[in-house]
Scaffold this motif. Structure first.
Motif, short mmCIF file in Angstrom:
data_model
loop_
_atom_site.label_atom_id
_atom_site.label_comp_id
_atom_site.label_asym_id
_atom_site.label_seq_id
_atom_site.Cartn_x
_atom_site.Cartn_y
_atom_site.Cartn_z
N ALA A 6 32.44 49.13 41.49
CA ALA A 6 32.26 49.06 42.78
C ALA A 6 32.49 48.15 43.53
CB ALA A 6 30.72 49.58 43.75
N GLY A 7 32.05 46.69 43.44
CA GLY A 7 32.29 45.25 44.31
C GLY A 7 33.23 45.06 43.77
N TYR A 8 33.98 45.28 42.52
CA TYR A 8 35.57 45.14 42.36
C TYR A 8 36.14 45.83 42.87
CZ TYR A 8 33.20 42.56 38.79
OH TYR A 8 32.81 41.32 37.49
N LEU A 10 36.07 47.28 45.95
CA LEU A 10 35.83 47.29 47.36
C LEU A 10 36.65 45.73 47.70
CD1 LEU A 10 34.09 47.45 49.91
CD2 LEU A 10 32.07 45.97 49.22
N THR A 11 36.38 44.83 47.17
CA THR A 11 37.06 43.67 46.91
C THR A 11 38.70 43.74 46.67
OG1 THR A 11 35.53 41.92 45.96
CG2 THR A 11 38.34 41.17 45.95
N ALA A 12 39.44 44.90 45.80
CA ALA A 12 40.40 45.31 45.92
C ALA A 12 41.08 46.27 47.39
CB ALA A 12 40.52 46.14 44.94
N CYS A 13 39.93 46.71 47.71
CA CYS A 13 40.20 47.42 48.68
C CYS A 13 40.02 46.34 50.21
CB CYS A 13 39.17 48.62 49.31
SG CYS A 13 39.57 49.54 48.30
N ILE A 14 39.39 45.56 50.47
CA ILE A 14 39.46 44.47 51.69
C ILE A 14 40.62 43.98 51.46
CG2 ILE A 14 38.73 42.35 52.19
CD1 ILE A 14 36.28 43.68 51.57
N LEU A 15 41.44 43.82 50.11
CA LEU A 15 42.81 42.43 50.37
C LEU A 15 43.95 43.54 50.81
CD1 LEU A 15 41.55 40.43 46.83
CD2 LEU A 15 41.26 39.76 48.98
N PHE A 16 43.63 44.99 49.89
CA PHE A 16 44.65 46.20 50.08
C PHE A 16 44.91 46.93 51.49
CE2 PHE A 16 45.77 50.82 51.25
CZ PHE A 16 47.33 50.34 50.88
N LEU A 80 40.68 47.45 33.98
CA LEU A 80 38.97 47.24 35.14
C LEU A 80 38.39 48.65 35.19
CD1 LEU A 80 38.26 45.27 36.99
CD2 LEU A 80 39.02 46.82 40.08
N TYR A 81 38.02 49.55 35.36
CA TYR A 81 38.13 50.20 35.09
C TYR A 81 37.05 50.50 33.65
CZ TYR A 81 36.18 55.08 34.06
OH TYR A 81 35.03 56.09 34.10
#
Length: 154
Positions: A6-8, A10-16, A80-81
């Motif tokens: 989830a944290g990773y 979330l990071t990817a989604c924020i950057l996107f 990543l998964y």
């Protein structure tokens, strides 16, 4: 495993989403040819439509570039998964999250717009460097690749 993932993600989604907003702003508020200097002239903000990949490579084969971009982004997501449930490799997983966020942003541009919106250049006095136009997603991809490599433990 989902807790670790989830944290990773979330990071990817924020950057996107950050890049999506910035690119939309550039598209709406910048004209091609605008050069807005900032950071005492070191950074130049301008709108550029990159039809290809890095440095416009493959611009005559946009569909192939978009397909490769989508495939590589999917591979990063799968990796990543797969690594999310493993202990350690935090730096590698953080790098993959950056790669995923940047890759999603540029892939989305290619599929949605037919080009990637680039908007930054450095002013160094070296013509070859000064002419390169990039975006934050490109930086996320480069930094993410380095972190993933350093953190891979192998």
């Amino acid at each position: 495993m989902m807790k670790h993932l989830a944290g990773y993600l979330l990071t990817a989604c924020i950057l996107f989403f950050e890049e999506l907003c910035v690119k939309d702003h550039v598209e709406k508020h910048f004209q091609t040819g605008d050069n807005r200097q900032t950071l005492r002239g070191l950074l130049v903000l301008r709108k550029y439509h990159n039809q290809g990949a890095f440095l416009n490579a493959g611009s005559s084969r946009q569909k192939i570039v978009a397909s490769i971009s989508a495939a590589l982004t999917a591979m990063v997501a799968v990796l990543l998964y797969k690594l999310a449930g493993t202990g350690g490799l935090r730096l590698c997983k953080a790098g993959l999250a950056l790669l995923l966020g940047g890759g999603l942003s540029n892939t989305c541009d290619r599929l949605r717009r037919g080009y990637v919106v680039d908007y930054m250049s450095l002013r160094t006095g070296i013509g070859r460097i000064d002419n390169i136009v990039f975006n934050m997603a490109d930086l996320y991809i480069m930094i993410g690749a380095v972190l993933a490599l350093i953190g891979s433990d192998r």
